[in-house]
Scaffold this motif. Structure first.
Motif, mmCIF file in Angstrom:
data_model
loop_
_atom_site.group_PDB
_atom_site.id
_atom_site.type_symbol
_atom_site.label_atom_id
_atom_site.label_comp_id
_atom_site.label_asym_id
_atom_site.label_seq_id
_atom_site.Cartn_x
_atom_site.Cartn_y
_atom_site.Cartn_z
ATOM 1 N N ILE A 115 -38.584 11.395 23.596
ATOM 2 C CA ILE A 115 -38.652 10.862 24.960
ATOM 3 C C ILE A 115 -37.332 10.160 25.257
ATOM 4 N N THR A 116 -36.692 10.522 26.332
ATOM 5 C CA THR A 116 -35.394 9.927 26.629
ATOM 6 C C THR A 116 -35.369 9.202 27.972
ATOM 7 N N LYS A 117 -36.509 8.933 28.504
ATOM 8 C CA LYS A 117 -36.574 8.183 29.753
ATOM 9 C C LYS A 117 -37.229 6.833 29.474
ATOM 10 N N ILE A 118 -36.456 5.779 29.629
ATOM 11 C CA ILE A 118 -36.943 4.461 29.252
ATOM 12 C C ILE A 118 -38.160 4.030 30.050
ATOM 13 N N ASP A 119 -38.253 4.444 31.309
ATOM 14 C CA ASP A 119 -39.412 4.040 32.109
ATOM 15 C C ASP A 119 -40.681 4.704 31.596
ATOM 16 N N LEU A 120 -40.558 5.972 31.165
ATOM 17 C CA LEU A 120 -41.716 6.677 30.624
ATOM 18 C C LEU A 120 -42.131 6.045 29.297
ATOM 19 N N LEU A 121 -41.135 5.666 28.509
ATOM 20 C CA LEU A 121 -41.411 5.010 27.239
ATOM 21 C C LEU A 121 -42.205 3.729 27.456
ATOM 22 N N ASN A 122 -41.776 2.952 28.448
ATOM 23 C CA ASN A 122 -42.475 1.709 28.752
ATOM 24 C C ASN A 122 -43.892 1.966 29.251
ATOM 25 N N ASP A 123 -44.056 3.038 30.031
ATOM 26 C CA ASP A 123 -45.390 3.384 30.525
ATOM 27 C C ASP A 123 -46.329 3.706 29.372
ATOM 28 N N ILE A 124 -45.832 4.462 28.405
ATOM 29 C CA ILE A 124 -46.660 4.831 27.259
ATOM 30 C C ILE A 124 -46.980 3.599 26.424
ATOM 31 N N GLN A 125 -45.974 2.739 26.238
ATOM 32 C CA GLN A 125 -46.206 1.510 25.466
ATOM 33 C C GLN A 125 -47.304 0.669 26.119
ATOM 34 N N LYS A 126 -47.218 0.514 27.421
ATOM 35 C CA LYS A 126 -48.212 -0.277 28.140
ATOM 36 C C LYS A 126 -49.597 0.362 28.046
ATOM 37 N N SER A 127 -49.650 1.686 28.164
ATOM 38 C CA SER A 127 -50.944 2.373 28.128
ATOM 39 C C SER A 127 -51.597 2.257 26.751
ATOM 40 N N LEU A 128 -50.786 2.314 25.691
ATOM 41 C CA LEU A 128 -51.330 2.179 24.339
ATOM 42 C C LEU A 128 -51.861 0.767 24.107
ATOM 43 N N SER A 129 -51.155 -0.203 24.625
ATOM 44 C CA SER A 129 -51.609 -1.579 24.495
ATOM 45 C C SER A 129 -52.946 -1.781 25.202
ATOM 46 N N GLU A 130 -53.053 -1.242 26.414
ATOM 47 C CA GLU A 130 -54.304 -1.356 27.168
ATOM 48 C C GLU A 130 -55.422 -0.590 26.471
ATOM 49 N N ALA A 131 -55.090 0.575 25.919
ATOM 50 C CA ALA A 131 -56.091 1.381 25.225
ATOM 51 C C ALA A 131 -56.662 0.625 24.044
ATOM 52 N N TYR A 132 -55.795 -0.079 23.337
ATOM 53 C CA TYR A 132 -56.278 -0.838 22.181
ATOM 54 C C TYR A 132 -57.178 -1.986 22.618
ATOM 55 N N GLY B 23 -60.477 -0.727 23.541
ATOM 56 C CA GLY B 23 -61.172 0.015 22.497
ATOM 57 C C GLY B 23 -61.315 1.493 22.808
ATOM 58 N N GLN B 24 -60.345 2.046 23.531
ATOM 59 C CA GLN B 24 -60.423 3.451 23.923
ATOM 60 C C GLN B 24 -60.179 4.387 22.744
ATOM 61 N N ARG B 25 -60.854 5.515 22.760
ATOM 62 C CA ARG B 25 -60.583 6.578 21.813
ATOM 63 C C ARG B 25 -59.473 7.457 22.384
ATOM 64 N N PHE B 26 -58.989 8.369 21.553
ATOM 65 C CA PHE B 26 -57.881 9.212 21.988
ATOM 66 C C PHE B 26 -58.206 9.971 23.263
ATOM 67 N N SER B 27 -59.406 10.564 23.332
ATOM 68 C CA SER B 27 -59.756 11.382 24.494
ATOM 69 C C SER B 27 -59.699 10.590 25.789
ATOM 70 N N GLU B 28 -60.099 9.310 25.730
ATOM 71 C CA GLU B 28 -60.062 8.470 26.930
ATOM 72 C C GLU B 28 -58.621 8.141 27.308
ATOM 73 N N TRP B 29 -57.812 7.797 26.299
ATOM 74 C CA TRP B 29 -56.411 7.491 26.562
ATOM 75 C C TRP B 29 -55.689 8.705 27.119
ATOM 76 N N GLN B 30 -55.942 9.866 26.537
ATOM 77 C CA GLN B 30 -55.297 11.095 26.993
ATOM 78 C C GLN B 30 -55.654 11.380 28.459
ATOM 79 N N LYS B 31 -56.901 11.186 28.800
ATOM 80 C CA LYS B 31 -57.343 11.424 30.179
ATOM 81 C C LYS B 31 -56.631 10.492 31.148
ATOM 82 N N ASP B 32 -56.438 9.237 30.734
ATOM 83 C CA ASP B 32 -55.798 8.238 31.601
ATOM 84 C C ASP B 32 -54.300 8.468 31.740
#
Length: 418
Positions: free
Chosen positions: A47-64, A67-76
């Motif tokens: 990944i070479t776009k810093i904004d996308l990287l930050n979006d993924i970081q934020k989404s993983l934090s929220e997923a944790y 208590g989301q499972r992978f399928s829920e995180w992937q859908k979001d």
């Protein structure tokens, strides 16, 4: 008494903070950063776009946190990835060499991102919890069956101070599919078991890809590039990885339950009470599959799966007026999380409809502890759950007499189900 707000319902905040605290930096490949730097850097290869990287970081934090499972995180996350051109067939250019590669971003790659980042964050929290405990030693525990690796088997029972440098490279897992664990022990527990600190330190046994303590902050992410490649190419390794991640899911639950109970005990023992209804009950376990099956064989089908404890129950267990011979200490109350998980000595009380979980006393070798769990109990103000009624002790010499009691029909009242 003061009102104390706790945060222990499936939200181990130090794990979330670890995910959020990692600084986003651009890297085309993971091997561009040293192991020490990974503890402070959140990065997703290719990944070479810093904004996308930050979006993924934020989404993983929220997923944790949720208590989301992978399928829920992937859908979001998928709509956002598609909008930013990082889903499906994607062309990526190495900013250092100018080389362009065609990759496919689908379930497999997203699952790797999700599992890997969750795994390292959970591992950190687990390791920190062990290091922050009052116990002084780590004991290496291997699964002694036909699948155990010979060099892992040799380490079974090894006891060293938890600060020993040996654990920097050999804190499990030590290979793909490694099922080894580390047990945390106090000085008193060592004496109680008749164990001794190992006099010699063995050679490192960890596979080269796993020769890092993934729980330590300075070694978090040295599990990525080569392992990801192997998962893509080798189905056996993929199965091993999935098995390991399944174990980590259980570890996360155990961590949350233990921290919740520890937090509640800390408040109550200090003389305070928890006034907020939402925090007056904490989950400390669940009915294991074999326990539920055994209950079904008795014609019992519990509606609830979780096991919980109410703050008033803890106050009752530890009240000053209770005879010291029947009062468990704090360590014995904390131990119920592991007791419910292992569920080694469990009996069903046919007259009262309760489960009795027996476990070793941590104070002496003359008594045994047991936790009484009321199945599908309706506690005032709360929903139906399996609630701990009490935790108490009984002398060993009275245990058999208790369990051999019979009802009016001459049938045993207590039926062993595990």
């Amino acid at each position: 008494m003061s009102s104390v707000a706790l945060s222990f319902f499936a939200k181990p905040e130090n794990v979330v903070k670890f995910l959020q605290a990692r600084k986003s930096e651009l890297h085309f490949d993971y091997d561009e950063i040293m192991h020490e730097a990974h503890s402070r850097v959140f990065t997703v290869a290719k990944i070479t776009k810093i904004d996308l990287l930050n979006d993924i970081q934020k989404s993983l934090s929220e997923a944790y946190k949720e208590g989301q499972r992978f399928s829920e995180w992937q859908k979001d996350i998928s709509p956002l990835l598609a909008k930013k051109g990082w889903l499906g067939d994607v062309s990526v250019t190495n900013p250092n060499t100018g080389e362009t590669k065609q990759i496919y971003v689908g379930s497999r790659r997203l699952r790797r991102i999700f599992n890997t980042n969750m795994r390292v964050s959970i591992a950190k929290a687990r390791y920190e919890s062990q290091m922050n405990s009052y116990a002084q030693y780590f004991r290496y525990v291997a699964i002694l069956d036909s699948r155990v690796r010979p060099n892992h088997k040799k380490l079974h029972g090894l006891i060293l101070p938890k600060t020993d440098k040996f654990w920097d490279k050999n804190y499990p897992p030590n290979d793909w599919g490694c099922r080894c664990k580390v047990q945390v022990l106090t000085e008193d527990e060592l004496k109680s078991e008749g164990w001794q600190v190992s006099k010699s330190i063995p050679l490192n046994i960890a596979d080269k890809d796993w020769a890092y303590n993934v729980g330590k902050a300075d070694n978090k992410d040295k599990i990525l590039k080569e392992k990801i490649k192997k998962i893509d190419k080798d189905s056996a390794l993929a199965k091993a990885a999935l098995s390991e991640l399944k174990t980590l899911e259980q570890d996360r639950k155990l961590y949350v339950w233990q921290q919740g109970l520890n937090d509640m005990l800390k408040v109550l023992i200090s003389g305070s009470i928890i006034k907020d209804k939402a925090f007056q009950v904490v989950q400390v376990g669940e009915l294991r599959p074999k326990i539920k099956k055994a209950l079904n064989n008795q014609g019992i089908t519990p509606k609830a799966n979780s096991i919980a404890i109410y703050q008033n129950t803890i106050s009752h267990i530890t009240r000053d007026s209770k005879p010291k011979t029947k009062e468990p200490n704090v360590a014995e109350i904390k131990a119920v999380v592991e007791v419910f998980y292992k569920a080694k000595h469990v009996y069903y009380d046919k007259e009262k409809g309760n489960l009795l979980y027996f476990y070793k006393s941590l104070q002496d070798d003359k008594t045994v502890n047991y936790a009484v769990v009321r199945l599908d109990y309706v506690l005032k103000k709360f929903h139906v759950d399996n609630f701990i009624a009490t935790i108490t002790k009984i002398p060993f010499f009275n245990l058999r007499t208790m369990l051999d009691q019979v009802d009016k029909k001459g049938e045993k009242i207590y039926v062993r189900i595990k």
